[in-house]
Design an enzyme around this catalytic site. Structure first.
Site, mmCIF file in Angstrom:
data_model
loop_
_atom_site.group_PDB
_atom_site.id
_atom_site.type_symbol
_atom_site.label_atom_id
_atom_site.label_comp_id
_atom_site.label_asym_id
_atom_site.label_seq_id
_atom_site.Cartn_x
_atom_site.Cartn_y
_atom_site.Cartn_z
ATOM 1 N N ASP A 286 -37.416 -20.775 98.969
ATOM 2 C CA ASP A 286 -38.036 -20.210 100.203
ATOM 3 C C ASP A 286 -38.828 -19.169 100.247
ATOM 4 O O ASP A 286 -40.261 -19.311 100.750
ATOM 5 C CB ASP A 286 -36.797 -19.976 100.978
ATOM 6 C CG ASP A 286 -37.139 -19.854 102.516
ATOM 7 O OD1 ASP A 286 -38.237 -20.047 102.783
ATOM 8 O OD2 ASP A 286 -36.180 -19.630 103.361
ATOM 9 N N SER B 112 -37.097 -18.372 93.807
ATOM 10 C CA SER B 112 -38.526 -18.035 93.999
ATOM 11 C C SER B 112 -38.976 -17.129 92.781
ATOM 12 O O SER B 112 -38.174 -16.466 92.340
ATOM 13 C CB SER B 112 -38.538 -17.089 95.321
ATOM 14 O OG SER B 112 -38.871 -18.179 96.236
ATOM 15 N N ASP C 263 -28.978 -25.699 104.593
ATOM 16 C CA ASP C 263 -28.798 -24.706 103.845
ATOM 17 C C ASP C 263 -27.762 -23.513 104.174
ATOM 18 O O ASP C 263 -28.078 -23.059 105.353
ATOM 19 C CB ASP C 263 -30.150 -24.169 103.524
ATOM 20 C CG ASP C 263 -30.467 -23.176 102.476
ATOM 21 O OD1 ASP C 263 -29.700 -23.409 101.343
ATOM 22 O OD2 ASP C 263 -31.381 -22.319 102.287
ATOM 23 N N HIS D 39 -29.814 -21.569 93.680
ATOM 24 C CA HIS D 39 -30.452 -20.957 94.793
ATOM 25 C C HIS D 39 -31.118 -19.765 94.384
ATOM 26 O O HIS D 39 -31.234 -19.423 93.181
ATOM 27 C CB HIS D 39 -29.319 -20.357 95.755
ATOM 28 C CG HIS D 39 -28.537 -21.493 96.727
ATOM 29 N ND1 HIS D 39 -28.813 -21.550 97.786
ATOM 30 C CD2 HIS D 39 -28.022 -22.675 96.213
ATOM 31 C CE1 HIS D 39 -28.185 -22.665 98.620
ATOM 32 N NE2 HIS D 39 -27.605 -23.311 97.392
ATOM 33 N N GLY E 172 -34.372 -13.646 98.208
ATOM 34 C CA GLY E 172 -35.266 -12.663 98.613
ATOM 35 C C GLY E 172 -36.570 -12.635 97.469
ATOM 36 O O GLY E 172 -36.622 -13.204 96.491
HETATM 37 P P1 13P Z 1 -35.560 -17.683 97.484
HETATM 38 O O1 13P Z 1 -35.016 -16.622 98.521
HETATM 39 O O2 13P Z 1 -35.482 -17.152 96.217
HETATM 40 O O3 13P Z 1 -36.702 -18.518 97.886
HETATM 41 O O4 13P Z 1 -34.205 -18.631 97.526
HETATM 42 C C1 13P Z 1 -34.216 -19.503 98.423
HETATM 43 C C2 13P Z 1 -32.700 -20.144 98.510
HETATM 44 O O5 13P Z 1 -32.076 -19.960 97.706
HETATM 45 C C3 13P Z 1 -32.521 -21.054 99.952
HETATM 46 O O6 13P Z 1 -31.118 -21.360 99.834
HETATM 47 O O1 G3H Z 2 -31.264 -18.670 101.174
HETATM 48 C C1 G3H Z 2 -31.742 -18.446 102.557
HETATM 49 C C2 G3H Z 2 -32.878 -19.207 102.778
HETATM 50 O O2 G3H Z 2 -33.868 -18.490 102.313
HETATM 51 C C3 G3H Z 2 -32.985 -19.263 104.298
HETATM 52 O O3 G3H Z 2 -33.225 -17.897 104.767
HETATM 53 O O4 G3H Z 2 -31.414 -17.838 106.532
HETATM 54 O O5 G3H Z 2 -33.678 -16.416 106.602
HETATM 55 O O6 G3H Z 2 -33.653 -18.747 107.105
HETATM 56 P P1 G3H Z 2 -33.047 -17.587 106.303
HETATM 57 ZN ZN ZN Z 3 -29.730 -20.115 99.037
#
Ligand code: 13P
Ligand code: G3H
Ligand code: ZN
Length: 332
Positions: free
Chosen positions: A279, A237, A102, A234, A199
């Site tokens: 995420d 959430s 990712d 992306h 986020g």
């Molecule tokens: P969220 O922060 O909305 O869960 O998005 C996660 C994401 O895009 C990971 O690549």
């Molecule tokens: O889009 C990003 C994901 O939520 C990953 O987050 O870089 O904090 O692991 P992170």
């Molecule tokens: Zn993302």
């Protein structure tokens, strides 16, 4: 602990039991649903994702960020992914699993993941000028495709700040750019910016106020220009308010949070959007349940007694996402 070393010897994802995203996206496009892409950093998150996807018969993309590799150790994460595939086989109910990087931000990181046995990588050069984005994305595609690894590129910038993803302002994808980008890079899927962000604080809204709708007009124009091409969302959430309330009730402080309404994600999942990234919702569920246990049982000191209930709640949330939002349940 920091660990992003290049693998000493490469291994193909096929030997680890993963699949790339091509047939997943073909089926999602035909079936009018989106494949879930859930991030994991630890064993319980991985167990919850796998358990939920086996239970709901959904294909799944396991996402590992650069931050996750640094946190948990790149080698350990890869073998955990493989362990999940083996566990499913033992249960006798496997579902297709892709192991995906990712937000890869360099060629070296993407190469490292491919050599480590990832079946899919994202090269996120979306904050760079168009020509640089094309050149870097194509370089990754040229390394990935001979190895049958799929590549996700991105056009447009999402706002949001996380460990390794940071942009203050979003820039919507300009649909005029997509044909040239897809043609010149050879990517397998394209992440676009239509109003989602990373986020738990996606919009600034007062209690009870509605969040602005996603720019479905941009998505439609993108679909018109590259018909049948897999699109990725992306920052998807929904930031469930019951879990935010639980976090605040049990000593947390999260105010003014807002996510993407499920109804809009349902609509997106029926379109060319074949992959939806989630995420933050997992982080919120885990935090809320652990806070509750700590408050209600202050003498508890066995991690299984607080991470275990959090894992159970995660399973429930992922099953509901697959069944009620993404439409990926029952597709395997
Ligand atoms: P969220 O922060 O909305 O869960 O998005 C996660 C994401 O895009 C990971 O690549
Ligand atoms: O889009 C990003 C994901 O939520 C990953 O987050 O870089 O904090 O692991 P992170
Ligand atoms: Zn993302």
């Amino acid at each position: 602990m920091t660990q992003t070393a290049i693998a000493a010897s490469s291994v193909s994802y096929k030997d680890l039991g993963f699949v790339n995203t091509r047939s997943m996206f073909d089926m999602a496009m035909k079936g009018g649903y989106a494949v879930p892409a859930y991030n994991f950093n630890n064993m319980e998150q991985l167990q919850a994702i796998i358990t939920a996807c086996v239970q709901s018969r959904s294909p799944v993309i396991l996402q590992v960020s650069k931050g996750a590799r640094d946190y948990a150790n790149a080698t350990l994460l890869r073998w955990m992914g493989r362990g999940a595939v083996e566990m499913m086989k033992e249960l006798g109910k496997p579902v297709p699993v892709a192991l995906h990087l990712d937000h890869g931000d360099t060629f070296e990181l993407c190469k490292s993941c491919i050599d480590y046995g990832f079946s899919s990588v994202m090269i996120d050069a979306s904050s760079k000028p168009f020509e640089e984005n094309v050149a870097l994305t194509k370089k990754v595609v040229d390394y990935a495709h001979p190895r049958e690894v799929s590549v996700e590129g991105e056009l447009g910038v999402l706002a949001g700040i996380e460990d390794d993803v940071s942009a203050e302002k979003s820039h919507y994808t300009d649909p005029k750019d997509v044909e040239a980008f897809v043609k010149r890079t050879g990517v397998d899927s394209l992440a676009i910016s239509i109003g989602t962000s990373h986020g738990a604080y996606k919009f600034k809204v007062k209690p009870g106020e509605k969040v602005p709708p996603l720019r479905f007009d941009i998505l439609e124009e993108v679909e018109r220009r590259i018909p049948g091409f897999p699109i990725v969302l992306h920052g998807s959430s929904s930031v469930p308010q019951d879990y935010i309330a639980m976090i605040n009730k049990y000593g947390g402080k999260m105010e003014g949070t807002a996510g993407i309404p499920e109804e809009q994600l349902r609509q997106a999942a029926k379109s060319a959007v074949c992959k939806i990234n989630i995420d933050s919702d997992g982080r919120l569920v885990m935090t809320a349940v652990i806070r509750k246990v700590f408050t209600e049982k202050p003498g508890e000191f066995d991690p299984r007694k607080y991470i275990g209930p959090a894992r159970d709640a995660l399973v429930k949330m992922y099953v509901e996402k697959n069944e009620k939002v993404l439409g990926s349940a029952g597709r395997v």
